[in-house]
Design a protein around this motif. Structure first.
Motif, PDB file in Angstrom:
ATOM      1  N   GLU A 252       1.154  -6.867   8.913  1.00 26.64           N
ATOM      2  CA  GLU A 252      -0.129  -6.332   8.496  1.00 26.64           C
ATOM      3  C   GLU A 252      -0.520  -5.163   9.388  1.00 26.64           C
TER       4      GLU A 252
ATOM      5  N   HIS B 155      -5.093   1.206  11.082  1.00 26.73           N
ATOM      6  CA  HIS B 155      -4.153   1.480   9.999  1.00 26.73           C
ATOM      7  C   HIS B 155      -3.107   2.518  10.408  1.00 26.73           C
TER       8      HIS B 155
ATOM      9  N   TYR C 174       2.534   4.516  -3.944  1.00 31.54           N
ATOM     10  CA  TYR C 174       1.359   3.699  -4.270  1.00 31.54           C
ATOM     11  C   TYR C 174       1.223   3.569  -5.778  1.00 31.54           C
TER      12      TYR C 174
ATOM     13  N   THR D 167      -5.898  -2.886  -4.410  1.00 29.27           N
ATOM     14  CA  THR D 167      -4.547  -2.946  -3.834  1.00 29.27           C
ATOM     15  C   THR D 167      -4.361  -4.231  -3.041  1.00 29.27           C
TER      16      THR D 167
ATOM     17  N   THR E  50      -1.335  -5.505  -1.795  1.00 31.18           N
ATOM     18  CA  THR E  50      -0.321  -5.518  -0.752  1.00 31.18           C
ATOM     19  C   THR E  50      -0.717  -4.590   0.390  1.00 31.18           C
ATOM     20  N   LYS E  51      -1.054  -5.191   1.516  1.00 30.40           N
ATOM     21  CA  LYS E  51      -1.305  -4.444   2.744  1.00 30.40           C
ATOM     22  C   LYS E  51      -0.209  -4.840   3.735  1.00 30.40           C
TER      23      LYS E  51
ATOM     24  N   THR F  50       6.173  -4.249  -0.290  1.00 31.69           N
ATOM     25  CA  THR F  50       5.658  -3.358   0.747  1.00 31.69           C
ATOM     26  C   THR F  50       4.475  -2.556   0.228  1.00 31.69           C
ATOM     27  N   GLU F  51       3.635  -2.175   1.170  1.00 33.02           N
ATOM     28  CA  GLU F  51       2.495  -1.328   0.824  1.00 33.02           C
ATOM     29  C   GLU F  51       2.996   0.042   0.384  1.00 33.02           C
TER      30      GLU F  51
ATOM     31  N   SER G   8      -1.133   6.218  -0.171  1.00 40.49           N
ATOM     32  CA  SER G   8      -2.433   5.716  -0.611  1.00 40.49           C
ATOM     33  C   SER G   8      -3.527   6.292   0.280  1.00 40.49           C
TER      34      SER G   8
ATOM     35  N   LYS H 138      -4.682   6.294   4.860  1.00 43.60           N
ATOM     36  CA  LYS H 138      -3.570   5.949   5.742  1.00 43.60           C
ATOM     37  C   LYS H 138      -2.935   7.224   6.275  1.00 43.60           C
TER      38      LYS H 138
END
Length: 598
Positions: A35, A40, A69, A97, A99-100, A125-126, A130, A133
């Protein structure tokens, strides 16, 4: 205002208490294993999902899906696992969203690979690019998925863009460092790269042609650095050769927002057919994750993941060099230990030249061992430099230890010789021969036993101390010898007069006494006395009597005096009666005894 229903409240409390439990009971769900941190930018482990992996005792393989993304990665994984959107990975168009970081499906797929039962985990996977980030965060996600997976599915919608190729720079670096080095010394086998391009039509160019064209070198007449960098990546991808596969997948349905509610019968038949082919392709590519020559079980896989994550978070930008350092860490320790063992066998203290030679030989052996075992082709130099730096630090410690041990040894030898010289200064019977013998013994033992960097300093101290001791002994020697000879002459007068009554002994003793006390003082100065041949003869006689390799009179003086006294007393009491008139030497006559005999 939204009001919770009783059922929702009960569910909330059940979830709350379940989340606080020590273990997970239902593994048939998706769990986060990686995570993002609050900023981030970097990644951290999530223990919740790691528990699902740690329980596995079989060799592990991982299939990771990466891509932009909202490109359909989660839906694709559910399709590969034959799961609906409601029971599998969360799908983006159904909610925000989901998936982080990186998520894992908690129940692995058991697969027999070359006769080995393997547990295959699927990773979501993220997505890249997006909102909110940094590019560094995307790079870390991509890098981590590349390293930990056995099959890396690069999910791309419609076509391949320049940005998609640029992002492969990390995979290229990994391939350049590790690809083709499978065997006992391999760090890890790079993931198989599967180019998966989803598009609305399959006519025209094949997906392999699209990949080949996308990887062709772009003309760069203007010398643009960015184009050069991408071209380098294109060229480097060629080394992956058989390590990459291209596959196309049509869109499952035009109404993409309703895909989760559709059964296979409602989906495009071509999609269903290609999906099953994709499952077979992925299954054929899967191999157990090999790290340092062996497959990993659950706990070993988690430990491997922790090391990789630490390496990727280490710098501002994740680098292959950091991973190489992780894999070479254990090798560095073994090579440094080899150096230390060889250096320890030298034995301290020793000479600086011998220590330097031992250092060079041990260092060479350690570097040869590193060259035979290290991971990586290009970035291994950094690890080699670290090994050299660590060896030099250890060598400095050995230099300091050698100096200390040398100083300690030479100080002990110096102190022993100093005490020996002090003892020779106070001999009961002064003897130049004995002093010289002790002097030579000290000097030779010091030269032989004192080794190391402190020897030169202590040699100077030793020379100064020995010279001072010898000078002091010579200065006192003649004076003490003269006094001893005077005392000896008086003793012999008493012995010849009253004990053995031997007139010649008494006369000789008186002559020696008068000579020493009168003639020498009248005709010889105190300095010329010591250089006179007669005095040298006297000194030579004294030295011959007092000290020789056979007899050390200084040590045996008291026992010999006792023995001589006993013999004289015995002779005085009994010897004269037995000898009678046979004694031919002139003795003192006793007139009282003569009258008695008449």
């Amino acid at each position: 205002m939204r009001i919770f229903s009783p059922v929702a409240a009960v569910s909330f409390f059940l979830c709350f208490f379940a989340s606080g439990s020590l273990s997970i009971e239902n593994f048939r769900q998706a769990f986060p294993i990686i995570e993002p941190d609050p900023g981030h930018t970097k990644l951290r482990l999530s223990r919740e999902g790691l528990e699902a992996i740690e329980r596995i005792t079989n060799p592990i393989a991982a299939v990771a899906v990466i891509g932009p993304y909202r490109s359909g990665k989660s839906f694709l994984l559910n399709q590969l696992l034959s799961l609906s959107c409601y029971e599998g990975f969360g799908v983006g168009h159904m909610r925000d969203t989901k998936t982080k970081g990186i998520w894992v499906w908690g129940t692995p797929v058991e697969q027999d690979i070359d006769g080995v039962k393997t547990s295959v985990f699927y990773l979501d996977t993220e997505g890249f690019e997006s909102v909110g980030k940094s590019n560094v965060y995307d790079d870390r996600i991509f890098a981590l998925a590349t390293v930990m997976s056995s099959v890396l599915v690069y999910n791309l919608p419609e076509t391949i863009r320049e940005a998609d190729i640029s992002r492969l720079s990390f995979a290229v670096e990994l391939a350049e460092e590790f690809y083709g080095r499978f065997g006992q010394d391999v760090a890890f086998e790079p993931a198989k790269l599967l180019w998966l391009i989803q598009r609305d039509f399959l006519q025209g160019k094949s997906v392999q042609q699209m990949v080949d064209e996308a990887l062709q070198r772009v003309p760069n007449d203007s010398g643009d650095k960015n184009i050069d960098q991408v071209n380098q990546i294109r060229e480097s991808l060629a080394i992956m050769g058989d390590n990459s596969t291209a596959f196309s997948l049509p869109q499952p349905h035009l109404q993409r927002t309703k895909l989760c509610d559709m059964k296979d019968g409602e989906l495009d038949p071509m999609y269903v057919k290609k999906r099953e082919q994709l499952k077979a392709v992925v299954s054929s590519l899967i191999r157990p994750k090999i790290v340092q020559g062996k497959s990993l079980n659950g706990k070993e896989f988690v430990s491997f993941l922790e090391q990789i994550l630490e390496a990727l978070n280490k710098g501002e930008i994740p680098s292959t060099g950091s991973l190489v350092e992780v894999f070479n860490k254990g090798i560095l320790e073994r090579c440094l230990n080899l150096y230390s063992v060889r250096m320890g066998n030298l034995g301290l203290p020793t000479s600086e030249e011998f220590l330097q030679q031992g250092h060079e030989g041990s260092k060479e052996a350690a570097m040869v061992a590193f060259d035979e075992q290290h991971f990586g082709h290009h970035h291994a130099k950094r690890s080699a430099d670290k090994l050299v730096e660590a060896i030099e630090k250890v060598y400095k410690n050995y230099v300091m230890a050698n100096e200390y041990q040398s100083s300690k040894l030479c100080e002990a030898l110096y102190t022993r010789c100093e005490e020996k010289m002090d003892q020779l200064q106070v001999l009961r019977l002064p003897s130049m021969a004995k002093f010289n013998a002790g002097f030579l013994q000290c000097n030779q033992s010091f030269e032989r036993e004192c080794v190391g960097p402190s020897k030169s300093n202590y040699e100077k101290r030793m020379t100064k101390m020995l010279g001072k001791s010898k000078s002091l002994f010579i200065k006192e020697y003649n004076h003490r010898l003269f006094n001893w000879l005077v005392a000896f002459s008086l003793v012999m007068v008493v012995v010849g007069r009253f004990i053995i009554k031997f007139i010649l002994i008494e006369i000789g003793a008186w002559i020696l006494f008068i000579f020493l006390e009168t003639y020498t003082r009248m005709f010889w100065s105190s300095e010329s006395l010591y250089y006179n041949p007669i005095w040298h003869a006297i000194v030579g006689t004294w030295e011959a009597v007092v000290y020789s390799p056979i007899l050390d009179l200084d040590r045996w003086a008291i026992p010999l005096v006792v023995i001589v006294t006993v013999l004289v007393l015995y002779w005085r009491c009994y010897g004269r009666r037995k000898l009678g008139s046979r004694w031919i030497l002139p003795l003192y006559s006793n007139q009282k005894e003569q009258h008695r005999s008449e």
